[in-house]
Design a protein around this motif. Structure first.
Motif: not given
Lengths: 327, 329
Positions: A84-90, A113-120, A123-129, A167-170
């Motif tokens: 699942d980790r690979i499927s999500g990130e790569e 934002m949820e994807v960025l916060r969980v996987r990366r 912070s909330k502010a960074d994820a929003r940006r 899809a390209i967020s990570l």
């Protein structure tokens, strides 16, 4: 090094009268920066192939054998969590129906934002940006405001862009797009294909494009694998395949397409209908619809054979087909 | 049978507005102007293609042509009858003459009836067309005509057929009463590519043999080009350009037609990158609140102030265009 390498992939589902073999030994590779299109009709196994690579098929009931390697790591034998980790990130995924792929009760900004916060671990502010950057990247006007909207507040084309942003967020190495423009109007389809091609050029990802649309394939693909009845029946570069197909099925498909840039008096029609994957005919699965079928085709399944110029065809009569179609 | 100048169906300024439920009870939320003043003539034995994107009103138009939808204003004339004013005997006669083939062959056939029952139904509704004893013979002929085997298929149910075969059954049903006009609403878009050509060829052959006229409604510009004698382009409830197939495709005069044609992917990688493509910005606007003046101006690259204030009319003629600044032919 090949980015994605699929070898002898087989997928079967249980059916009321024995297993339904949706994919019957598919092998193919996708390089970074390359666009490989899998072309096929409904029931050809093209989407199941993609789903097996993405790891979104439930096993059981499905049974999957063969090998799917991403950067030399075997995915099929990995434990669920790592997979699942690979499927999500790569591997990024874009589907036909964005309304079904996005969660209707959260804003699109929240979902990115949820994807960025969980996987990366952002912070909330960074994820929003970053979410705003991504929505802007897929050319949605007023990204700052639009991330507060829910999926239903977007038009079909805009929702498809949101799914691409997600899809390209990570920053995946491989993007799998399953009929990404099929539900869209032609003017919007052109915009979305253009966007996908541009993102791919900039990021250098590999793109595996699943489609039934010969026009889309001709516009964006580098290489093409034509699927029929769960098998690849022909493989080659997009120029090779359109200029002179080496399989009667591809030959028939091309001749049966009306074109917007000219008027043909009569279309060639492939007789019959695609076979039911639960009851594939003996021998070559295309022989019932094939004008070139001989006795050999009724009994012997033609393997996918390598031809000169790095292409391949699964037809006993590929030389004859090539001789007839090569201009 | 080549198309003649004899007009079989005349559509005059057809309008259909649907009321929208507002947020506040008893206060109207406005109207969707699904079809907003469409006029055209359909000649005997010809195929008129109608193209447009989703939401442009092409399916509402189809439903009005066969009397399934009551227009807000305007008229559909067939001979001396007006489709939506006819009653009783006159209406029954009209329904015989104008038939429809729908997009989804999976939902337009009753799953609990055999093909025999489905095809006999038109004769039960119009018993005076054919003597009871000759009907089974006739439906066998019909099946044969659309390329199905009567001895094999007559007593099967719809689910036992493939999508392409079901569409053939739908066509046989539409042909049963010898209509003059068949309205085809996206008849091949639910079918696989390899099966589409079969149905398109069948429709062409039937027209040649029977002289029936088609209104062929579709979003696929390539299929429409192949099958049509004349083509009408629809945008937000209005026709923006109509003309003979060759003129409209080779020399489009409306910017929308031109953009639409350039967006269609061509199955030929050799010309990739050389074709000039007009990428329209955004999606079609909402038909609830269409733009003032010319409805296309919000996506048009050559719109001026005039376009915002004055609506360009669609004139009469062989290849009319509703644009203040039509492209050079």
């Amino acid at each position: 090094m090949t980015l994605l390498e699929i070898a002898d992939l087989r997928v079967a589902f249980p059916g009321p009268s024995g297993p339904v073999n949706a994919v019957n030994g598919v092998s193919l590779g996708v390089d970074s920066g390359q666009t490989l299109a899998i072309l096929g009709e409904s029931g050809s196994g093209k989407s199941v192939t993609a789903q097996a690579v993405m790891g979104i098929l439930d096993v059981p009931p499905a049974t999957i054998t063969g090998s799917v390697r991403l950067r030399d790591r075997e995915l099929l034998t990995l434990p669920r969590k790592q997979r699942d980790r690979i499927s999500g990130e790569e591997i990024g995924m874009v589907f036909q129906d964005a309304m079904a792929a996005l969660n209707p009760v959260f804003t699109v900004g929240h979902q990115i934002m949820e994807v960025l916060r969980v996987r990366r671990g952002m912070s909330k502010a960074d994820a929003r940006r970053r979410a705003i950057e991504l929505v802007d990247r897929v050319r949605i006007p007023a990204a700052k405001d639009r991330i507060r909207d829910y999926p239903h507040q977007f038009s079909g084309g805009m929702r498809q862009r949101i799914m691409i942003a997600l899809a390209i967020s990570l920053e995946p190495d491989l993007l799998i797009a399953d009929e990404p423009t099929t539900a869209l109007d032609v003017t919007v389809q052109a915009q979305v294909m253009e966007l996908l091609a541009e993102i791919q050029r900039d990021s250098g990802m590999g793109l595996l494009l699943i489609t039934h649309d010969l026009g889309v394939v001709a516009e964006v693909a580098d290489d093409v694998a034509v699927m029929y009845a769960g098998r690849i029946v022909e493989r080659g570069t997009v120029q090779q395949i359109f200029a002179g197909p080496a399989h009667p099925y591809t030959e028939g498909l091309l001749a049966s397409m009306p074109r917007v840039d000219r008027r043909d008096e009569q279309l060639y029609a492939i007789p019959g209908a695609p076979p039911n994957p639960a009851r594939l005919p003996a021998g070559c699965p295309f022989h019932l619809r094939c004008p070139r079928a001989t006795d050999e085709c009724l009994v012997t399944l033609p393997p996918l054979q390598a031809l000169p110029a790095d292409r391949a065809s699964a037809c006993h009569h590929h030389e004859e087909v090539l001789g007839a179609t090569q201009r | 049978m080549p198309p003649s100048d004899d007009v079989v169906l005349r559509v005059e300024n057809l309008v259909k507005h649907f009321p929208v439920k507002g947020r506040i009870p008893f206060v109207s939320g406005g109207v969707v102007k699904a079809v907003d003043g469409v006029s055209f003539d359909l000649r005997r034995g010809e195929t008129l293609g109608v193209v447009g994107e989703s939401g442009c009103g092409k399916s509402t138009l189809a439903r009005m042509l066969v009397g399934l939808e009551q227009p807000t204003s305007g008229a559909v004339r067939f001979g001396r009858s007006v489709v939506h004013q006819a009653r009783g005997r006159e209406l029954r006669a009209l329904r015989r003459r104008i038939q429809i083939v729908l997009q989804d062959p999976y939902t337009s056939l009753n799953p609990r009836r055999t093909i025999r029952e489905i095809l006999l139904q038109p004769f039960e509704i119009h018993p005076d067309v054919l003597d009871r004893r000759r009907r089974v013979e006739r439906i066998k002929e019909l099946l044969d005509l659309v390329g199905l085997d009567p001895s094999l298929h007559l007593d099967r149910y719809p689910h036992q057929f493939s999508g392409g075969q079901r569409q053939r059954i739908g066509i046989a049903r539409a042909l049963a009463l010898n209509p003059d006009v068949i309205v085809c609403d996206e008849p091949v878009s639910a079918l696989d590519v390899s099966v589409q050509a079969q149905v398109v060829n069948l429709l062409e052959r039937l027209q040649e043999e029977l002289g029936v006229a088609y209104v062929f409604i579709a979003h696929d510009l390539s299929v429409v080009r192949h099958i049509s004698d004349r083509v009408a382009v629809m945008y937000l409830g209005k026709l923006v350009e109509t003309g003979p197939e060759i003129d409209l495709y080779e020399a489009p005069r409306h910017p929308y037609t031109s953009a639409l044609l350039s967006a269609v992917p061509v199955p030929d990688p050799a010309g990739r990158g050389e074709r000039k493509r007009i990428l329209l910005a955004g999606d079609p606007p909402s038909p609830v609140n269409p733009p003032s003046g010319c409805r296309f101006r919000t996506r048009c690259w050559q719109a001026t102030d005039t376009c915002a204030t004055t609506e360009p009319p669609l004139a009469a003629g062989e290849h009319p265009v509703a644009c203040h600044y039509p492209l050079a032919a």
